[in-house]
Design a protein around this motif. Structure first.
Motif, mmCIF file in Angstrom:
data_model
loop_
_atom_site.group_PDB
_atom_site.id
_atom_site.type_symbol
_atom_site.label_atom_id
_atom_site.label_comp_id
_atom_site.label_asym_id
_atom_site.label_seq_id
_atom_site.Cartn_x
_atom_site.Cartn_y
_atom_site.Cartn_z
ATOM 1 N N GLU A 83 -28.488 12.247 -51.772
ATOM 2 C CA GLU A 83 -29.213 11.111 -52.340
ATOM 3 C C GLU A 83 -28.261 9.934 -52.576
ATOM 4 O OE1 GLU A 83 -31.654 10.088 -56.360
ATOM 5 O OE2 GLU A 83 -32.237 11.935 -55.311
ATOM 6 N N ALA A 84 -27.085 10.205 -53.124
ATOM 7 C CA ALA A 84 -26.091 9.145 -53.349
ATOM 8 C C ALA A 84 -25.614 8.574 -52.016
ATOM 9 C CB ALA A 84 -24.905 9.690 -54.144
ATOM 10 N N ARG A 85 -25.434 9.439 -51.037
ATOM 11 C CA ARG A 85 -25.008 8.956 -49.714
ATOM 12 C C ARG A 85 -26.050 8.043 -49.098
ATOM 13 N NH1 ARG A 85 -23.091 13.762 -45.929
ATOM 14 N NH2 ARG A 85 -24.868 14.687 -46.911
ATOM 15 N N GLY A 135 -29.044 12.496 -40.345
ATOM 16 C CA GLY A 135 -28.036 13.469 -40.771
ATOM 17 C C GLY A 135 -27.962 13.589 -42.284
ATOM 18 N N ILE A 136 -28.063 12.467 -42.973
ATOM 19 C CA ILE A 136 -28.047 12.489 -44.443
ATOM 20 C C ILE A 136 -29.288 13.223 -44.965
ATOM 21 C CG2 ILE A 136 -28.149 11.093 -46.542
ATOM 22 C CD1 ILE A 136 -26.625 8.889 -44.940
ATOM 23 N N ILE A 137 -30.444 12.924 -44.377
ATOM 24 C CA ILE A 137 -31.685 13.567 -44.821
ATOM 25 C C ILE A 137 -31.652 15.061 -44.518
ATOM 26 C CG2 ILE A 137 -34.189 13.661 -44.487
ATOM 27 C CD1 ILE A 137 -34.100 10.588 -44.097
ATOM 28 N N ALA A 145 -32.332 19.060 -52.058
ATOM 29 C CA ALA A 145 -32.577 17.788 -52.744
ATOM 30 C C ALA A 145 -33.786 17.062 -52.162
ATOM 31 C CB ALA A 145 -31.344 16.902 -52.660
ATOM 32 N N PHE A 146 -33.989 17.192 -50.861
ATOM 33 C CA PHE A 146 -35.106 16.541 -50.181
ATOM 34 C C PHE A 146 -36.045 17.606 -49.624
ATOM 35 C CE2 PHE A 146 -31.978 12.939 -48.872
ATOM 36 C CZ PHE A 146 -32.107 12.345 -50.114
#
Length: 197
Positions: A83-85, A135-137, A145-146
């Motif tokens: 989330e921060a990324r 990639g982050i998701i 987290a997601f």
């Protein structure tokens, strides 16, 4: 006394081309202008870039790659939670675009023209950026987290939803005093939609 010669590299040519474009604009800048700025013949420039179009495309790619590389570092930073990324990635994209438009408006306008000439290049750039978001998701889904079924689809949606803060067509809006608040509100809305319930 012998004159010192400096090796002509593609990078030096691209730097000189950027300066020539800044000074003359895309309509008037020529390969001869670039060669003159480097103190070489235009044939020397053509040995590195076979056509004027190839040179202009290389300058555009270099410009787009600067943004991609900065963002790739954020996307790859597994030391931070997803989330921060994602929040930092979106903020860095917005700031990079706003800085380019505000710090050097002549060059930014030039790149707008060059980008229109290089549609495929811009498409590749957008694919790279949405791939970074995906990639982050994906990392967020893996960590719990997601909660989304298709990270690639969600990444495209996030990228499109935030277009007002990175699409050059909105550059005038970026100076609006409320732009930062609007950006934060949108990012928070998107993160709520991605979070696991």
């Amino acid at each position: 006394m012998a004159a010192t010669t400096v090796t002509l590299t593609a990078e030096r040519i691209l730097e000189a081309t950027e300066e020539v474009l800044r000074r003359h604009g895309p309509a008037k800048a020529t390969v001869v202008d670039v060669a003159r700025a480097l103190g070489v013949s235009h044939g020397s420039v053509y040995r590195h870039f076979r056509t004027k179009a190839a040179l202009r495309e290389a300058v555009s790619k270099r410009w787009l790659d600067r943004t991609s590389e900065t963002l790739a570092d954020i996307a790859a930073d597994t030391g931070r939670d997803p989330e921060a990324r994602l929040r930092d990635w979106l903020a860095a994209l917005f700031e990079a675009k706003r800085r380019k438009a505000g710090d050097d408006p002549e060059l930014f306008a030039t790149y707008m023209v060059l980008s229109e000439e290089s549609g495929a290049l811009v498409g590749e750039h957008i694919a790279d950026l949405t791939g970074q978001v995906a990639g982050i998701i994906e990392a967020g889904v893996a960590s719990g987290a997601f909660a989304v079924p298709d990270p690639a689809t969600e990444a495209r949606a996030v990228f499109q939803a935030t277009g007002r803060f990175h699409d050059p067509a909105y550059r005038d809006v970026w100076r609006d005093p409320e732009a930062d608040g609007d950006f934060e509100a949108l990012v928070e809305l998107l993160l709520r939609g991605l979070r696991a319930s």
